[in-house]
Design a protein around this motif. Structure first.
Motif, mmCIF file in Angstrom:
data_model
loop_
_atom_site.group_PDB
_atom_site.id
_atom_site.type_symbol
_atom_site.label_atom_id
_atom_site.label_comp_id
_atom_site.label_asym_id
_atom_site.label_seq_id
_atom_site.Cartn_x
_atom_site.Cartn_y
_atom_site.Cartn_z
ATOM 1 N N HIS A 437 0.838 -1.208 0.000
ATOM 2 C CA HIS A 437 0.000 0.000 0.000
ATOM 3 C C HIS A 437 0.874 1.261 0.000
ATOM 4 C CE1 HIS A 437 -3.083 2.898 1.123
ATOM 5 N NE2 HIS A 437 -2.312 3.264 2.138
ATOM 6 N N PHE A 438 1.929 1.256 0.782
ATOM 7 C CA PHE A 438 2.797 2.438 0.930
ATOM 8 C C PHE A 438 3.381 2.881 -0.413
ATOM 9 C CE2 PHE A 438 6.922 4.448 1.814
ATOM 10 C CZ PHE A 438 6.569 5.399 2.760
ATOM 11 N N VAL A 439 3.778 1.920 -1.251
ATOM 12 C CA VAL A 439 4.437 2.269 -2.514
ATOM 13 C C VAL A 439 3.441 2.490 -3.646
ATOM 14 C CG1 VAL A 439 6.457 0.938 -1.833
ATOM 15 C CG2 VAL A 439 4.728 -0.143 -3.283
ATOM 16 N N SER A 440 2.148 2.289 -3.398
ATOM 17 C CA SER A 440 1.140 2.347 -4.460
ATOM 18 C C SER A 440 1.002 3.741 -5.049
ATOM 19 C CB SER A 440 -0.214 1.868 -3.927
ATOM 20 O OG SER A 440 -0.707 2.762 -2.948
ATOM 21 N N ARG A 441 0.337 3.806 -6.195
ATOM 22 C CA ARG A 441 0.219 5.063 -6.939
ATOM 23 C C ARG A 441 -0.464 6.167 -6.135
ATOM 24 N NH1 ARG A 441 0.746 5.873 -12.287
ATOM 25 N NH2 ARG A 441 0.817 3.617 -12.614
ATOM 26 N N THR A 442 -1.500 5.803 -5.340
ATOM 27 C CA THR A 442 -2.238 6.817 -4.590
ATOM 28 C C THR A 442 -1.546 7.209 -3.288
ATOM 29 O OG1 THR A 442 -3.562 5.020 -3.655
ATOM 30 C CG2 THR A 442 -4.501 6.228 -5.518
ATOM 31 N N ALA A 443 -0.495 6.452 -2.904
ATOM 32 C CA ALA A 443 0.256 6.794 -1.687
ATOM 33 C C ALA A 443 1.590 7.428 -2.101
ATOM 34 C CB ALA A 443 0.441 5.556 -0.819
ATOM 35 N N MET A 444 2.727 6.752 -1.867
ATOM 36 C CA MET A 444 4.028 7.363 -2.166
ATOM 37 C C MET A 444 4.423 7.248 -3.642
ATOM 38 S SD MET A 444 5.003 8.824 0.580
ATOM 39 C CE MET A 444 6.782 9.044 0.695
ATOM 40 N N ASN A 445 3.704 6.449 -4.404
ATOM 41 C CA ASN A 445 3.862 6.388 -5.859
ATOM 42 C C ASN A 445 5.308 6.105 -6.270
ATOM 43 O OD1 ASN A 445 3.076 6.504 -8.536
ATOM 44 N ND2 ASN A 445 3.336 8.718 -8.697
ATOM 45 N N ILE A 446 5.845 4.983 -5.769
ATOM 46 C CA ILE A 446 7.215 4.596 -6.112
ATOM 47 C C ILE A 446 7.154 3.647 -7.304
ATOM 48 C CG2 ILE A 446 9.364 3.588 -5.280
ATOM 49 C CD1 ILE A 446 8.575 4.347 -2.466
ATOM 50 N N ASP A 447 7.431 4.187 -8.478
ATOM 51 C CA ASP A 447 7.347 3.424 -9.715
ATOM 52 C C ASP A 447 8.400 2.317 -9.722
ATOM 53 O OD1 ASP A 447 6.296 2.859 -12.218
ATOM 54 O OD2 ASP A 447 7.795 4.082 -13.241
ATOM 55 N N GLY A 448 7.974 1.116 -10.090
ATOM 56 C CA GLY A 448 8.906 -0.009 -10.129
ATOM 57 C C GLY A 448 8.824 -0.912 -8.921
ATOM 58 N N LEU A 449 8.183 -0.444 -7.869
ATOM 59 C CA LEU A 449 8.009 -1.267 -6.664
ATOM 60 C C LEU A 449 6.595 -1.837 -6.665
ATOM 61 C CD1 LEU A 449 9.727 0.376 -3.552
ATOM 62 C CD2 LEU A 449 10.145 -1.861 -4.553
ATOM 63 N N GLY A 450 6.369 -2.833 -7.500
ATOM 64 C CA GLY A 450 5.069 -3.478 -7.545
ATOM 65 C C GLY A 450 4.936 -4.526 -6.458
ATOM 66 N N GLU A 451 3.773 -5.186 -6.468
ATOM 67 C CA GLU A 451 3.478 -6.173 -5.426
ATOM 68 C C GLU A 451 4.505 -7.302 -5.397
ATOM 69 O OE1 GLU A 451 -0.139 -9.266 -4.271
ATOM 70 O OE2 GLU A 451 -0.553 -7.487 -5.497
ATOM 71 N N LYS A 452 4.918 -7.793 -6.585
ATOM 72 C CA LYS A 452 5.862 -8.910 -6.625
ATOM 73 C C LYS A 452 7.226 -8.525 -6.069
ATOM 74 C CE LYS A 452 3.771 -11.468 -10.456
ATOM 75 N NZ LYS A 452 3.946 -11.979 -11.851
ATOM 76 N N VAL A 453 7.712 -7.342 -6.428
ATOM 77 C CA VAL A 453 9.025 -6.899 -5.952
ATOM 78 C C VAL A 453 8.999 -6.684 -4.446
ATOM 79 C CG1 VAL A 453 10.805 -5.102 -6.118
ATOM 80 C CG2 VAL A 453 9.585 -5.847 -8.169
ATOM 81 N N VAL A 454 7.942 -6.038 -3.944
ATOM 82 C CA VAL A 454 7.821 -5.817 -2.507
ATOM 83 C C VAL A 454 7.775 -7.148 -1.756
ATOM 84 C CG1 VAL A 454 6.329 -4.920 -0.661
ATOM 85 C CG2 VAL A 454 6.738 -3.551 -2.704
ATOM 86 N N SER A 455 6.978 -8.082 -2.262
ATOM 87 C CA SER A 455 6.877 -9.392 -1.611
ATOM 88 C C SER A 455 8.225 -10.100 -1.607
ATOM 89 C CB SER A 455 5.834 -10.260 -2.328
ATOM 90 O OG SER A 455 4.548 -9.673 -2.224
ATOM 91 N N GLN A 456 8.989 -9.965 -2.692
ATOM 92 C CA GLN A 456 10.307 -10.590 -2.769
ATOM 93 C C GLN A 456 11.270 -9.947 -1.775
ATOM 94 O OE1 GLN A 456 12.004 -10.409 -6.684
ATOM 95 N NE2 GLN A 456 13.590 -11.926 -6.252
ATOM 96 N N LEU A 457 11.262 -8.632 -1.704
ATOM 97 C CA LEU A 457 12.119 -7.929 -0.745
ATOM 98 C C LEU A 457 11.786 -8.333 0.686
ATOM 99 C CD1 LEU A 457 12.030 -4.362 -2.339
ATOM 100 C CD2 LEU A 457 14.060 -5.821 -2.164
#
Length: 668
Positions: A437-457
C-alpha cells in the motif's frame, strides 16, 4: 479586488472550470493538467470567500455541501417514470417487433442503448440551472437527492442554453470505484456491497453529501421527460441534442433498421460487456420516431414503444477445492474460495471471495462442494449457493481458526464488525500488505516497486517496514531475480524522488486506520507537519470538518504507539519529507483583522453560519480555530446549548461572544 472586477474574474473562472469539467468527465478528454485545474479552483474559492454575495448555485465550488441532511423530502414526478417490459430471448424481441408493426406499420427503426446497471434518476433545470434531482421511487413519487447528485461531476450545474426542462438518466458506480469501496469496507470489517447497483443506490441515499462525493459516481442521460417544442423528431436526435446542452450520454448506441439488426447488436455486446468500465445488465430497445412513440402510447406500468433485453444470468457449477485465508493490511482475515477453473462472464475464474464466516455458515458452504458461481453484475466472482444433491459425504465443514494463519496471534471480532481481525501490529502479512500500500500510486507512488518486488524484498528479509525501503542498496537489488542495472537505477531514483512527496501522501501511505487519501489531504492542510498532527488531541481533530470521532480516535491511538513513533523517526532519519508542500488557497488580508493571531473555540449550535463556515471565515482572517478551551484560548463563540466549553471559558475568564457578535465582526 473591487466588487466589479471580482465578479468579472469569478465568471471567467467558472466558465473555464466548467469547460474543463465537461472535457474531463463527459468527453473523457482532459484539456488541462490537474495542477492547473486545482490552481484555478482555489483562485475561484478564494474570490468567493472574499465576496460571498457573488456565490451562485451553479459555481463549481458548490458541488459538495457541508450540511448533513436530516431526511430526504418526497418529490412528485410531473410525468411518471415508467419501468420497461422485459425480453429474455430473441423470440421475445421478435414478438415486440410484431406488436409495434401491427400498431404503426412497417416503416420502423429502433435505437439500441446499453442498459446501465444503476439507479434511475430525474434532473430538473430552470432557466438552464440545475434545481432538483430525484430518484425514481415508485414511478410517481421519488426522493429529493439534489445535494448528492450535485457531487457527480458529469452532471452540469448550468446548461449551455438557459432552458427549463427535465431529463432522465442512470446514475452508476464505475467498476474501479466499486472495487475500491468494497476493499475499504472489508479492511474496516464492514459488509461489502453485493454489486455496483446497490453501491450506487446506497451512495445516493447518504444523508451526508460528502460521503456521496467520495464514492466517485457517474451518470448517463438517456431521455427527455417532455420532448415538446425542441425541434427534434426522433429519440436519436434528442440524445444528440442532450449532448449539445452539456449532458453525458452513452456513445455505445446504434440505430437499427430491423429487429434482426437489433439482435445482432445484442449478440455482440454479450461478448464485449466484460471489457466495459461499468456494469450493464442488458440492452434497451426503443422505437426511434417520437411520433410513433406517441401513437404506441403506454400502459399503466411501461411504454409500448420500448423493451429491455435482459442478459441471461451467467452462472456455472464448479468444485470448491479449498478455502484459503488472506490477511489484509488492517488485519482483517478474509476467506477465499479456491475453485476448479471455470469460464464465466468471459473470464476464467479460479477464486471467489467468501467475505466472512457468517456468509459461509449461512450458505452451508463446505470444502469439496459443487458450488454455483456467478459473475454477472458483480466485479468479484460470487459463490451463489451449493448443489446439495452433488454431495458425496466426503465434504468438510469449514471453521475459521482462532489464531492468525500468518503469525498465530489470537483473532478477535471487534464490536459491530462481522470480520475476524488480527490485531498484532507485527503480523508479517499486515506488514507486507502495508508495504504494498505504501508504494502504491495513490500513496508514495514509487514506480517499479510493484506487489511482486515488494513481496520478494520482504521474503528475503531486506525490508521489515516502510523505512527500510529507503535503506536499500544497489547491491541488494541487483541480487534479486530479474533486476538488471537499468531497472535498479530507475527504482533507486524513484525511491529517492518519493522522499520529497507532500505530507498527505506519506499520511495515506503509512496506513492509519480509517484515514483515506481525502482525509490525509485534509489533515495535511490543517496541521502542515507530521509533528503537529502527532501531538493533536481528539478534540482538535474532531473540530476539523470531515474528521469524525472514529477517525480521530484512530489517529490518536496510532501516534500513541511506540512503534509508530519509532517509524516516523526512522523516516525522518532517511530524509523523508514531513511537511505539507502543496499549494494553499490565497490568503485574505489579515492586517486589520481582530482575529489575527487569536485562538478561537466554537461551541454550541450556530443559527446563522454553519460551524465550518464560521471556522473558515475566522481562519481566513488570521485566527486559529481549535476544539478545546485552555489558557491559550483568546475567544469562545457560544451558540445555543453551549455546555462544558462555555463553563470552562467562564472559569478561566476568557472572552465569550454570541453568534450575532461574531457575524458583526466578520462583516467589518
Amino acid at each position: 479586488m473591487d466588487l466589479q472586477n471580482a465578479e468579472k474574474k469569478i465568471n471567467e473562472l467558472r466558465q473555464a472550470l466548467n469547460q474543463y469539467n465537461y472535457a474531463y468527465y463527459v468527453l473523457d478528454n482532459p484539456t488541462v493538467t490537474d495542477a492547473e485545474y486545482d490552481r484555478l479552483y482555489r483562485e475561484l474559492a478564494s474570490l468567493e470567500e472574499e465576496h460571498p454575495e457573488l456565490i451562485t448555485p451553479d459555481s463549481p465550488t458548490q458541488r459538495v455541501g457541508g450540511q448533513v441532511l436530516e431526511m430526504f423530502n418526497k418529490v412528485q414526478h410531473e410525468s411518471p417514470m415508467l419501468s420497461l417490459g422485459n425480453a429474455f430471448g430473441p423470440e421475445d424481441l421478435r414478438d415486440f417487433d410484431r406488436r409495434v408493426r401491427q400498431a404503426v406499420g412497417d416503416h420502423i427503426s429502433y435505437v439500441c442503448e446499453l442498459k446501465i446497471d444503476g439507479l434511475a434518476i430525474s434532473l430538473k433545470y430552470e432557466n438552464g440551472l440545475f434545481v432538483q434531482g430525484a430518484t425514481r421511487g415508485d414511478g410517481m413519487t421519488g426522493e429529493d437527492i439534489t445535494a448528492n447528485l450535485k457531487t457527480i461531476r458529469s452532471i452540469p450545474l448550468k446548461l449551455n442554453d438557459p432552458l427549463t426542462l427535465e431529463v432522465r438518466g442512470e446514475a452508476y458506480m464505475p467498476k474501479r470505484s466499486f472495487e475500491k469501496l468494497n476493499q475499504e469496507k472489508e479492511e474496516n470489517g464492514e459488509e461489502p456491497f453485493a454489486n455496483p447497483r446497490n453501491a450506487a443506490a446506497g451512495s445516493l441515499r447518504q444523508l451526508d453529501p460528502r460521503i456521496a462525493a467520495s464514492r466517485h459516481l457517474d451518470i448517463f442521460l438517456y431521455a427527455l421527460a417532455n420532448v415538446v417544442n425542441i425541434g427534434v423528431e426522433s429519440h436519436s436526435e434528442s440524445l444528440d441534442w442532450l449532448e449539445q446542452l452539456g449532458f453525458k450520454t452513452n456513445q455505445e448506441r446504434k440505430k437499427c433498421a430491423s429487429m434482426e439488426e437489433v439482435i445482432s447488436f445484442i449478440d455482440g455486446w454479450v461478448e464485449k460487456r466484460p471489457h466495459l468500465p461499468y456494469e450493464i445488465d442488458g440492452i434497451v430497445v426503443k422505437v426511434d420516431s417520437l411520433a410513433q412513440q406517441d401513437e404506441l402510447g403506454t400502459t399503466a406500468k411501461s411504454p409500448r414503444w420500448a423493451i429491455a433485453y435482459k442478459f441471461p444470468a451467467e452462472e456455472v457449477v464448479t468444485t470448491l477445492l479449498d478455502i484459503e485465508l488472506n490477511v489484509g493490511r488492517t488485519g482483517v482475515v478474509t476467506p477465499t474460495a479456491v475453485l476448479t477453473p471455470v469460464k464465466v462472464a468471459g473470464t476464467t475464474v479460479q477464486r471467489a471471495s467468501l467475505h466472512n464466516e457468517d456468509l459461509i455458515r449461512e450458505k452451508d458452504i463446505r470444502i469439496g462442494d459443487q458450488v454455483v458461481i456467478k459473475k454477472a453484475g458483480d466485479i468479484i466472482p460470487e459463490v451463489v449457493n451449493v448443489v446439495p444433491e452433488g454431495r458425496t459425504g466426503e465434504e468438510q465443514e469449514f471453521r475459521m481458526p482462532e489464531h492468525c494463519p500468518e503469525c498465530e496471534s489470537e483473532l478477535v471480532r471487534l464490536e459491530g464488525e462481522v470480520a475476524l481481525r488480527c490485531i498484532n501490529p507485527k503480523c508479517p502479512a499486515q506488514i507486507r500488505e502495508g508495504l504494498i500500500h505504501f508504494v502504491s500510486r495513490t500513496a508514495m507512488n514509487i514506480d517499479g516497486l510493484g506487489e511482486k518486488v515488494v513481496s520478494q524484498l520482504f521474503a528475503e528479509k531486506l525490508i521489515k517496514d516502510v523505512a527500510d525501503l529507503y535503506k536499500l542498496t544497489r547491491e541488494q537489488l541487483l541480487a534479486l531475480e530479474r533486476m538488471g542495472e537499468k531497472s535498479v537505477s530507475n527504482l533507486l531514483a524513484a525511491i529517492e524522488a518519493s522522499k520529497i512527496n507532500s505530507l498527505e501522501r506519506l499520511l495515506f501511505g503509512i496506513g492509519i486506520r480509517h484515514v483515506g487519501a481525502k482525509a490525509a489531504k485534509t489533515l495535511a492542510l490543517e496541521f502542515e507537519h507530521m509533528d503537529r498532527l502527532a501531538a493533536a488531541t481528539r478534540e482538535e481533530l474532531t473540530s476539523i470538518n470531515e474528521i469524525g470521532e472514529k477517525m480521530a480516535d484512530s489517529i490518536v491511538t496510532f501516534f500513541e504507539q511506540e512503534e509508530a513513533k519509532d517509524l516516523i523517526q526512522e523516516l525522518k532519519d532517511v530524509g523523508v519529507n514531513m511537511a505539507y508542500t502543496g499549494t494553499r488557497p490565497a490568503a485574505v488580508s489579515q492586517s486589520d483583522s481582530y482575529f489575527a493571531g487569536k485562538t478561537v473555540v466554537l461551541t454550541g449550535k450556530l443559527a446563522i453560519l454553519t460551524r465550518n463556515e464560521a471556522k473558515e471565515k475566522i481562519e481566513a482572517l488570521g485566527g486559529n480555530v481549535t476544539g478545546s478551551v485552555s489558557k491559550k484560548t483568546d475567544l469562545v463563540i457560544a451558540g445555543e446549548d453551549a455546555g462544558s466549553k462555555l463553563k470552562k471559558a467562564e472559569e478561566l475568564g476568557i472572552a465569550v461572544w454570541n453568534e450575532e457578535r461574531l457575524v458583526e465582526e466578520l462583516s467589518k
